[in-house]
Design a protein around this motif. Structure first.
Motif, PDB file in Angstrom:
ATOM      1  N   MET A  52       0.982  -1.133  -0.106  1.00  0.00           N
ATOM      2  CA  MET A  52       0.005  -0.111  -0.223  1.00  0.00           C
ATOM      3  C   MET A  52       0.947   1.259  -0.010  1.00  0.00           C
ATOM      4  O   MET A  52       1.847   1.353   0.886  1.00  0.00           O
ATOM      5  N   SER A  53       0.696   2.323  -0.843  1.00  0.00           N
ATOM      6  CA  SER A  53       1.424   3.371  -1.204  1.00  0.00           C
ATOM      7  C   SER A  53       1.240   4.396   0.113  1.00  0.00           C
ATOM      8  O   SER A  53       0.114   4.281   1.094  1.00  0.00           O
ATOM      9  N   GLU A  54       2.310   5.062   0.438  1.00  0.00           N
ATOM     10  CA  GLU A  54       2.187   6.104   1.521  1.00  0.00           C
ATOM     11  C   GLU A  54       0.825   7.067   1.512  1.00  0.00           C
ATOM     12  O   GLU A  54       0.130   7.334   2.466  1.00  0.00           O
ATOM     13  N   GLN A  55       0.650   7.360   0.253  1.00  0.00           N
ATOM     14  CA  GLN A  55      -0.733   8.273  -0.236  1.00  0.00           C
ATOM     15  C   GLN A  55      -1.967   7.578   0.437  1.00  0.00           C
ATOM     16  O   GLN A  55      -2.876   8.311   0.478  1.00  0.00           O
ATOM     17  N   ALA A  56      -1.876   6.148   0.492  1.00  0.00           N
ATOM     18  CA  ALA A  56      -3.327   5.693   0.926  1.00  0.00           C
ATOM     19  C   ALA A  56      -3.322   5.103   2.254  1.00  0.00           C
ATOM     20  O   ALA A  56      -3.996   4.113   2.532  1.00  0.00           O
ATOM     21  N   THR A  57      -2.512   5.560   3.069  1.00  0.00           N
ATOM     22  CA  THR A  57      -2.227   5.113   4.441  1.00  0.00           C
ATOM     23  C   THR A  57      -3.749   5.679   5.271  1.00  0.00           C
ATOM     24  O   THR A  57      -4.133   6.810   4.817  1.00  0.00           O
ATOM     25  N   PRO A  58      -3.975   4.796   6.070  1.00  0.00           N
ATOM     26  CA  PRO A  58      -5.468   5.364   6.828  1.00  0.00           C
ATOM     27  C   PRO A  58      -5.431   6.677   7.461  1.00  0.00           C
ATOM     28  O   PRO A  58      -6.110   7.357   7.493  1.00  0.00           O
ATOM     29  N   SER A  59      -4.017   6.982   7.754  1.00  0.00           N
ATOM     30  CA  SER A  59      -3.739   8.333   8.609  1.00  0.00           C
ATOM     31  C   SER A  59      -3.962   9.459   7.620  1.00  0.00           C
ATOM     32  O   SER A  59      -4.415  10.466   7.886  1.00  0.00           O
ATOM     33  N   SER A  60      -3.606   9.335   6.416  1.00  0.00           N
ATOM     34  CA  SER A  60      -3.782  10.190   5.323  1.00  0.00           C
ATOM     35  C   SER A  60      -5.088  10.431   4.745  1.00  0.00           C
ATOM     36  O   SER A  60      -5.396  11.017   3.975  1.00  0.00           O
ATOM     37  N   ALA A  61      -5.875   9.425   5.147  1.00  0.00           N
ATOM     38  CA  ALA A  61      -7.463   9.226   4.807  1.00  0.00           C
ATOM     39  C   ALA A  61      -8.431   9.684   5.788  1.00  0.00           C
ATOM     40  O   ALA A  61      -9.605   9.041   5.949  1.00  0.00           O
ATOM     41  N   GLY A  62      -7.778  10.513   6.704  1.00  0.00           N
ATOM     42  CA  GLY A  62      -8.923  11.066   7.886  1.00  0.00           C
ATOM     43  C   GLY A  62      -9.058   9.963   8.761  1.00  0.00           C
ATOM     44  O   GLY A  62     -10.058  10.165   9.507  1.00  0.00           O
ATOM     45  N   LEU A  88      -9.593   6.587   8.374  1.00  0.00           N
ATOM     46  CA  LEU A  88     -10.418   5.668   7.903  1.00  0.00           C
ATOM     47  C   LEU A  88      -9.596   4.428   7.923  1.00  0.00           C
ATOM     48  O   LEU A  88      -8.293   4.314   7.672  1.00  0.00           O
ATOM     49  N   GLY A  89     -10.172   3.451   8.412  1.00  0.00           N
ATOM     50  CA  GLY A  89      -9.499   1.951   7.975  1.00  0.00           C
ATOM     51  C   GLY A  89      -9.579   1.652   6.454  1.00  0.00           C
ATOM     52  O   GLY A  89     -10.227   2.256   5.625  1.00  0.00           O
ATOM     53  N   GLU A  90      -8.519   0.638   6.080  1.00  0.00           N
ATOM     54  CA  GLU A  90      -8.152   0.588   4.677  1.00  0.00           C
ATOM     55  C   GLU A  90      -9.590   0.176   3.928  1.00  0.00           C
ATOM     56  O   GLU A  90      -9.811   0.582   2.755  1.00  0.00           O
ATOM     57  N   ARG A  91     -10.359  -0.859   4.683  1.00  0.00           N
ATOM     58  CA  ARG A  91     -11.505  -1.234   3.871  1.00  0.00           C
ATOM     59  C   ARG A  91     -12.500  -0.165   3.778  1.00  0.00           C
ATOM     60  O   ARG A  91     -13.393  -0.104   2.697  1.00  0.00           O
ATOM     61  N   GLU A  92     -12.665   0.504   4.799  1.00  0.00           N
ATOM     62  CA  GLU A  92     -13.698   1.722   4.578  1.00  0.00           C
ATOM     63  C   GLU A  92     -13.270   2.525   3.683  1.00  0.00           C
ATOM     64  O   GLU A  92     -14.039   3.212   2.898  1.00  0.00           O
ATOM     65  N   ARG A  93     -11.966   2.968   3.580  1.00  0.00           N
ATOM     66  CA  ARG A  93     -11.369   3.611   2.528  1.00  0.00           C
ATOM     67  C   ARG A  93     -11.572   3.351   1.126  1.00  0.00           C
ATOM     68  O   ARG A  93     -12.185   4.081   0.400  1.00  0.00           O
ATOM     69  N   GLU A  94     -11.550   2.052   1.075  1.00  0.00           N
ATOM     70  CA  GLU A  94     -11.761   1.536  -0.413  1.00  0.00           C
ATOM     71  C   GLU A  94     -13.228   1.549  -0.781  1.00  0.00           C
ATOM     72  O   GLU A  94     -13.406   1.930  -1.742  1.00  0.00           O
ATOM     73  N   GLY A  95     -14.330   1.376   0.277  1.00  0.00           N
ATOM     74  CA  GLY A  95     -15.514   1.203   0.041  1.00  0.00           C
ATOM     75  C   GLY A  95     -15.913   2.850  -0.299  1.00  0.00           C
ATOM     76  O   GLY A  95     -16.814   2.965  -1.231  1.00  0.00           O
TER      77      GLY A  95
END
Length: 233
Positions: free
Chosen positions: A1-11, A13-20
């Motif tokens: 998983m790229s640094e851009q897509a880490t949960p911390s950089s997505a507010g 969110l957990g990874e699965r919630e971020r994907e959804g």
């Protein structure tokens, strides 16, 4: 998983919630860019200058809403093109099945078909985090000049009342196609389904009873729209 897509950089969110969430934003974003091209095409069919300008303005609004959604996808660490790509076949097939034969059918499609699709995804947005839901609500409620569409359709029917029956059948077909498409999209995308059911986060998801209520609300709004156009639902 790229640094851009880490949960911390997505507010957070957990990874699965971020994907959804990205999947939901992707499907709505592709719907917006499709709406932009179709509304621009409708404006080309309009002889009335006021209607032509209104439709062109709606097309511009669609593109702005598309940008709002894709900007949010980037904020969540996603790629907008990759997020939209899985939904392109379903949308393109829907539009191929419901290609308007004239301007009035195009206007009814923009109001009835796109309206219920927007309602469907707005309902689903209840199950995403607040910051993404605000973007979805903003992008889904500011792209249709409803009064202009309603006035033009009613004027077309008044000019030739024989148009009313076929347009009512067209409206009923559109709502069936739009609901089928929305349900298929939601069911086929695993992360999106988990988001709606509450399996990817700690907020309550949709129950079977709530799904039934959702469908009833969509039906009620469809009937109201058909009534505004002077068509039988």
């Amino acid at each position: 998983m790229s640094e851009q897509a880490t949960p911390s950089s997505a507010g957070g969110l957990g990874e699965r919630e971020r994907e959804g969430t990205i999947e939901l934003l992707g499907v709505i974003a592709y719907g917006a860019i499709s709406g932009f091209t179709r509304m621009a095409a409708d404006s080309e069919m309009a002889d009335d200058l006021a209607l032509k300008r209104a439709l062109a303005g709606m097309a511009v609004s669609e593109f702005h809403n598309h940008e709002l959604l894709t900007d949010r996808i980037v904020e969540l660490g996603g790629d907008p093109n990759a997020a939209m790509a899985p939904f392109r076949p379903a949308f393109d097939a829907y539009h191929a099945r419901t290609r308007p034969r004239n301007l009035l059918e195009g206007l009814v499609k923009a109001y009835i078909g796109d309206g219920i699709a927007t309602d469907f995804f707005l309902e689903i947005s209840r199950y995403v985090a607040d910051d993404s839901r605000v973007i979805i609500e903003q992008a889904s409620t500011s792209h249709r000049d409803v009064d202009t569409i309603v006035t033009a359709v009613r004027a077309g029917i008044a000019e030739d009342p024989r148009r009313g029956g076929p347009l009512a059948l067209w409206g009923r077909r559109l709502v069936g196609e739009a609901l089928t498409q929305g349900q298929m999209v939601a069911a086929e995308r695993e992360a999106l389904s988990e988001l709606v059911l509450g399996l990817s986060h700690d907020r309550p998801g949709a129950t079977l009873h709530e799904v039934g209520e959702l469908m009833q609300r969509l039906t009620d709004r469809h009937q109201l729209r058909m009534g505004r156009l002077g068509l039988s639902a």
